[in-house]
Design a protein around this motif. Structure first.
Motif, mmCIF file in Angstrom:
data_model
loop_
_atom_site.group_PDB
_atom_site.id
_atom_site.type_symbol
_atom_site.label_atom_id
_atom_site.label_comp_id
_atom_site.label_asym_id
_atom_site.label_seq_id
_atom_site.Cartn_x
_atom_site.Cartn_y
_atom_site.Cartn_z
ATOM 1 N N PHE A 121 0.784 -1.183 -0.004
ATOM 2 C CA PHE A 121 -0.178 0.029 0.176
ATOM 3 C C PHE A 121 0.681 1.348 0.104
ATOM 4 O O PHE A 121 0.615 2.136 -0.782
ATOM 5 C CB PHE A 121 -0.912 -0.212 1.298
ATOM 6 C CG PHE A 121 -2.044 1.067 1.224
ATOM 7 C CD1 PHE A 121 -3.018 0.991 0.321
ATOM 8 C CD2 PHE A 121 -1.727 2.567 2.072
ATOM 9 C CE1 PHE A 121 -4.012 1.989 0.398
ATOM 10 C CE2 PHE A 121 -2.640 3.421 2.035
ATOM 11 C CZ PHE A 121 -3.646 3.242 1.203
ATOM 12 N N SER B 242 2.094 1.819 -3.270
ATOM 13 C CA SER B 242 1.137 2.320 -4.311
ATOM 14 C C SER B 242 0.833 3.833 -3.841
ATOM 15 O O SER B 242 0.621 4.847 -4.866
ATOM 16 C CB SER B 242 -0.161 1.645 -3.810
ATOM 17 O OG SER B 242 -0.060 0.270 -4.205
ATOM 18 N N LEU C 186 1.275 6.806 -6.729
ATOM 19 C CA LEU C 186 0.075 7.933 -7.004
ATOM 20 C C LEU C 186 0.572 9.290 -6.692
ATOM 21 O O LEU C 186 0.370 10.116 -7.457
ATOM 22 C CB LEU C 186 -0.945 7.518 -5.913
ATOM 23 C CG LEU C 186 -2.302 8.429 -5.893
ATOM 24 C CD1 LEU C 186 -2.764 8.353 -7.513
ATOM 25 C CD2 LEU C 186 -3.086 7.945 -5.014
#
Length: 257
Positions: free
Chosen positions: A174, A177, A181
């Motif tokens: 996560f 990620s 992003l």
């Protein structure tokens, strides 16, 4: 797991190695982004001076979590034992670095948007390596489970091997990620707003990172089996911090409306 690396007769904690790799990766990226804007000389010293905030904040929050655990379990606020048992808590380190960066920014009369953007990009990258270190070291483990994603796991300082939810790996994925992003959005914004090498950094990225991570931490803590920080009335210490962060950001936004 693999809590230590052995080299020439010395024993090095795996987490320390991975955290060191994360620090180097995030520092190199921050330096490169500053270099792109010709801001290395102006901001690099301040970012280095804020590093003690990671240790101080992480340790202080670790002590506080253990103190409250004692208070909740036995009704006593045992400071000495808490200091001895407390480790470095990520949330404390993150908030400590943000606070120190903000103070340095005010003292040096610099733009906090620069610090905050670099923190929003560098923190998840650092934490990605850190959580890999947690997984290899056998700490921050998940609850016992027989689900398909669980696998045999040996907790640090325990002899038995049981199947557990790999919360450290899930969190690492996560964090990577989030890094991807925010870095993508940063680059996209820079292309739109760039004026030579002096394009403005955007302060909103830090809030975005804090919101995304706090929401994720609220959820992932449900499957965490390492309760060393304490669980109070069914809510973990990290969930309490996450709720506090979300509340502060929401209240701040409401004042701006």
């Amino acid at each position: 797991m693999y809590p230590y690396l052995y080299n020439f007769g010395s024993k090095i904690p795996t987490y320390v190695v991975m955290a060191g790799m994360g620090l180097m990766a995030s520092s190199f990226l921050a330096g490169y982004l500053l270099y792109e804007k010709s801001l290395v000389g102006k901001y690099s010293t301040g970012m280095l001076c804020a590093l003690p905030g990671v240790v101080l904040g992480g340790k202080m929050l670790g002590i506080l979590s253990i103190c409250f655990r004692y208070l909740y379990q036995i009704g006593e606020f045992r400071l000495k034992e808490s200091v001895e048992q407390a480790g470095i808590v990520f949330y404390g380190g993150l908030l400590g670095y943000i606070l120190c960066s903000y103070m340095i920014c005010k003292i040096r009369k610099q733009d906090f948007a620069v610090y905050s953007t670099l923190i929003a990009i560098g923190a998840p990258l650092f934490h990605f390596f850190g959580r890999i270190g947690c997984f290899l070291g056998g700490c921050c483990y998940g609850i016992e489970s027989e689900t398909p994603i669980a696998f045999a796991y040996k907790v640090i300082d325990q002899q038995k091997v049981v199947k557990r939810i790999p919360v450290a790996l899930i969190e690492a994925a996560f964090e990577l990620s989030i890094f991807g992003l925010i870095f993508y959005q940063y680059r996209k914004t820079e292309k739109k707003d760039a004026v030579g090498k002096q394009a403005a950094f955007k302060v909103s990225f830090l809030e975005q990172y804090l919101i995304l991570y706090a929401m994720f931490r609220l959820i992932i803590e449900v499957w965490r089996g390492d309760e060393i920080r304490g669980v109070f009335w069914g809510i973990s210490f990290s969930q309490i911090i996450s709720i506090g962060i979300l509340a502060v950001i929401i209240l701040q936004k409401r004042k701006m409306l």
